[in-house]
Design a protein around this motif. Structure first.
Motif, short mmCIF file in Angstrom:
data_model
loop_
_atom_site.label_atom_id
_atom_site.label_comp_id
_atom_site.label_asym_id
_atom_site.label_seq_id
_atom_site.Cartn_x
_atom_site.Cartn_y
_atom_site.Cartn_z
N GLU A 102 0.86 -1.11 0.15
CA GLU A 102 0.26 0.04 0.06
C GLU A 102 1.10 1.28 -0.23
OE1 GLU A 102 -2.34 1.44 -0.97
OE2 GLU A 102 -4.08 1.69 0.48
N ASP A 103 0.31 2.27 -0.61
CA ASP A 103 1.16 3.55 -0.61
C ASP A 103 1.32 4.38 0.84
OD1 ASP A 103 -1.49 4.09 -0.70
OD2 ASP A 103 -1.54 5.37 -2.48
N ILE A 104 0.05 4.56 1.46
CA ILE A 104 0.01 5.25 2.49
C ILE A 104 -1.02 4.81 3.49
CG2 ILE A 104 -1.30 7.10 1.37
CD1 ILE A 104 0.09 9.16 3.24
N LEU A 105 -0.92 4.71 4.53
CA LEU A 105 -1.61 4.47 5.78
C LEU A 105 -2.27 5.62 6.48
CD1 LEU A 105 -3.10 1.63 6.73
CD2 LEU A 105 -1.41 1.82 8.72
N ASP A 106 -3.50 6.00 6.28
CA ASP A 106 -3.95 7.41 6.65
C ASP A 106 -4.88 7.14 7.85
OD1 ASP A 106 -4.29 10.13 6.47
OD2 ASP A 106 -6.11 10.02 5.35
N SER A 107 -6.33 7.09 7.63
CA SER A 107 -7.03 6.79 8.82
C SER A 107 -7.24 5.29 9.15
CB SER A 107 -8.43 7.25 8.31
OG SER A 107 -9.11 6.21 7.32
N GLY A 108 -6.64 4.53 8.14
CA GLY A 108 -6.64 3.05 8.41
C GLY A 108 -8.00 2.34 7.98
N THR A 109 -8.82 3.07 7.64
CA THR A 109 -10.29 2.44 7.08
C THR A 109 -10.16 1.53 5.83
OG1 THR A 109 -11.06 4.68 7.60
CG2 THR A 109 -12.70 3.22 6.70
N THR A 110 -9.60 2.04 4.85
CA THR A 110 -9.31 0.94 3.95
C THR A 110 -8.52 -0.22 4.06
OG1 THR A 110 -9.04 3.27 2.53
CG2 THR A 110 -8.54 1.30 1.49
N LEU A 111 -7.31 0.08 4.78
CA LEU A 111 -6.59 -1.18 4.98
C LEU A 111 -7.31 -2.35 5.94
CD1 LEU A 111 -3.76 -2.37 4.05
CD2 LEU A 111 -4.42 -0.24 3.23
N ASP A 133 3.33 6.32 6.44
CA ASP A 133 2.47 6.06 7.41
C ASP A 133 2.19 7.47 7.94
OD1 ASP A 133 0.77 5.34 9.77
OD2 ASP A 133 3.05 4.61 10.77
N LYS A 134 0.69 7.84 8.01
CA LYS A 134 0.35 9.14 8.56
C LYS A 134 -0.15 8.96 9.85
CE LYS A 134 -1.08 12.08 5.45
NZ LYS A 134 -2.33 12.74 4.70
N PRO A 135 0.51 8.82 10.79
CA PRO A 135 -0.20 8.11 12.15
C PRO A 135 -1.09 9.23 12.68
CG PRO A 135 2.15 8.57 12.49
CD PRO A 135 2.11 8.69 11.01
N ASP A 153 0.90 15.15 9.09
CA ASP A 153 -0.40 15.50 8.85
C ASP A 153 -0.71 16.34 7.82
OD1 ASP A 153 -3.16 15.18 8.51
OD2 ASP A 153 -3.50 16.08 10.70
N GLU A 154 -0.21 16.12 6.46
CA GLU A 154 -0.27 17.16 5.35
C GLU A 154 -0.75 16.33 4.18
OE1 GLU A 154 0.74 20.22 5.20
OE2 GLU A 154 2.50 20.39 6.56
N PHE A 155 -1.35 16.87 3.00
CA PHE A 155 -1.91 16.30 2.23
C PHE A 155 -0.76 16.08 1.06
CE2 PHE A 155 -4.16 14.88 -1.93
CZ PHE A 155 -5.03 13.80 -1.13
N ILE A 156 -0.50 15.13 0.76
CA ILE A 156 0.83 14.76 -0.15
C ILE A 156 0.54 14.00 -1.53
CG2 ILE A 156 2.51 14.79 1.80
CD1 ILE A 156 2.42 11.90 1.90
N VAL A 157 1.41 14.27 -2.37
CA VAL A 157 1.11 13.77 -3.89
C VAL A 157 2.46 13.27 -4.38
CG1 VAL A 157 -0.77 15.18 -4.21
CG2 VAL A 157 1.29 16.03 -4.81
N GLY A 160 2.79 8.22 -7.33
CA GLY A 160 1.58 7.33 -7.44
C GLY A 160 0.34 7.96 -6.53
N LEU A 161 0.76 8.87 -5.65
CA LEU A 161 -0.28 9.54 -4.73
C LEU A 161 -0.86 10.45 -5.66
CD1 LEU A 161 1.36 9.66 -1.39
CD2 LEU A 161 -0.48 8.38 -1.82
N ASP A 162 -2.16 10.92 -5.52
CA ASP A 162 -2.76 11.59 -6.40
C ASP A 162 -3.77 12.76 -5.41
OD1 ASP A 162 -4.91 10.01 -5.85
OD2 ASP A 162 -6.35 10.79 -6.90
P1 IMP Z 1 -7.12 5.41 4.56
O1 IMP Z 1 -8.43 4.58 4.47
O2 IMP Z 1 -7.69 6.79 5.20
O3 IMP Z 1 -6.18 4.85 5.49
O4 IMP Z 1 -6.91 5.78 3.10
C1 IMP Z 1 -5.85 5.11 2.66
C2 IMP Z 1 -5.78 5.77 0.91
O5 IMP Z 1 -6.06 7.21 1.05
C3 IMP Z 1 -4.49 5.60 0.52
O6 IMP Z 1 -4.36 4.47 -0.01
C4 IMP Z 1 -4.23 6.97 -0.55
O7 IMP Z 1 -4.78 6.34 -1.67
C5 IMP Z 1 -5.33 7.92 0.15
N1 IMP Z 1 -4.71 9.07 0.82
C6 IMP Z 1 -4.60 8.97 2.08
N2 IMP Z 1 -3.77 10.10 2.56
C7 IMP Z 1 -3.36 10.54 1.45
C8 IMP Z 1 -2.48 11.64 0.99
O8 IMP Z 1 -2.05 12.56 1.68
N3 IMP Z 1 -2.56 12.17 -0.33
C9 IMP Z 1 -2.75 11.26 -1.37
N4 IMP Z 1 -3.89 10.12 -1.09
C10 IMP Z 1 -3.92 10.07 0.20
#
Ligand code: IMP
Ligand code: MG
Length: 183
Positions: A102-111, A133-135, A153-157, A160-162
């Motif tokens: 996975e590219d990034i773990l943010d809220s963790g909901t998706t994963l 990891d964005k803890p 805690d910033e929105f990054i691109v 691969g991240l969009d």
């Molecule tokens: P989660 O379910 O909130 O952990 O979201 C995970 C998904 O959100 C990642 O796989 C990314 O595709 C997307 N995402 C989360 N944070 C960012 C960010 O800072 N930039 C771009 N995409 C993000």
């Protein structure tokens, strides 16, 4: 970084060299742990496609690959909390050693949703490899077995991240200017 794309980037957070080094380290760990196990590397589209492509070339043990697509974001910069499977695996993972890439773990909901779904298919094991990891934004705890870099805690691109499907082709990871997504 070149011209037109870079105008919307406030600062470069992770350089190409740092990305390369991190990916090589993750690949070395996976190669060490999965000798003789022929794992299946499962990448989550689209965000992880560049990471996956670089990572598998750092993995020196036999493995197979498959792809899933899920969506929890729509077009925005904030998660909607809803996870949708857009493309499922082609492979039967029963009895296989699965590595989710996975590219990034943010809220963790998706994963957390995805890992639960995969575990229900009776694989031999499931581990998670996340480049970033964005803890600060975690809502659901998720264990990362192979963790690349922590990000603020910033929105990054980039890499691969969009944002709204743009900026995936930036070769480094940058912080998007607020004006771009708060328009
Ligand atoms: P989660 O379910 O909130 O952990 O979201 C995970 C998904 O959100 C990642 O796989 C990314 O595709 C997307 N995402 C989360 N944070 C960012 C960010 O800072 N930039 C771009 N995409 C993000
Ligand atoms: Mg993703």
């Amino acid at each position: 970084m070149n011209g037109e794309l870079s105008q919307d980037i406030r600062e470069i957070l992770i350089s190409r060299e740092q990305l390369q080094k991190t990916v090589a380290e993750l690949g070395a760990c996976i190669s060490r742990d999965y000798a003789g196990k022929n794992p299946i590397m499962v990448s989550v589209l689209k965000g992880a496609f560049i990471f996956m492509a670089d990572l598998v070339r750092e993995v020196t043990v036999p493995c197979t690959m498959d792809f899933m697509a899920v969506s929890s974001y729509g077009k925005g910069a904030k998660t909607s909390g809803q996870v949708q499977i857009i493309k499922d695996l082609d492979t039967n993972i029963e009895g296989r050693h699965v590595i989710v890439v996975e590219d990034i773990l943010d809220s963790g909901t998706t994963l957390s949703y995805l890992l639960e779904l995969l575990r229900a298919r009776k694989p031999a094991s499931v581990r998670l490899c996340a480049l970033l990891d964005k803890p600060a934004r975690r809502k659901v705890p998720v264990h990362i077995d192979y963790r690349g870099l922590e990000v603020p805690d910033e929105f990054i691109v980039g890499y691969g991240l969009d944002y709204a499907e743009q900026y995936r082709n930036l070769p480094e990871i940058g912080v998007l200017r607020r004006e771009v997504y708060e328009k």
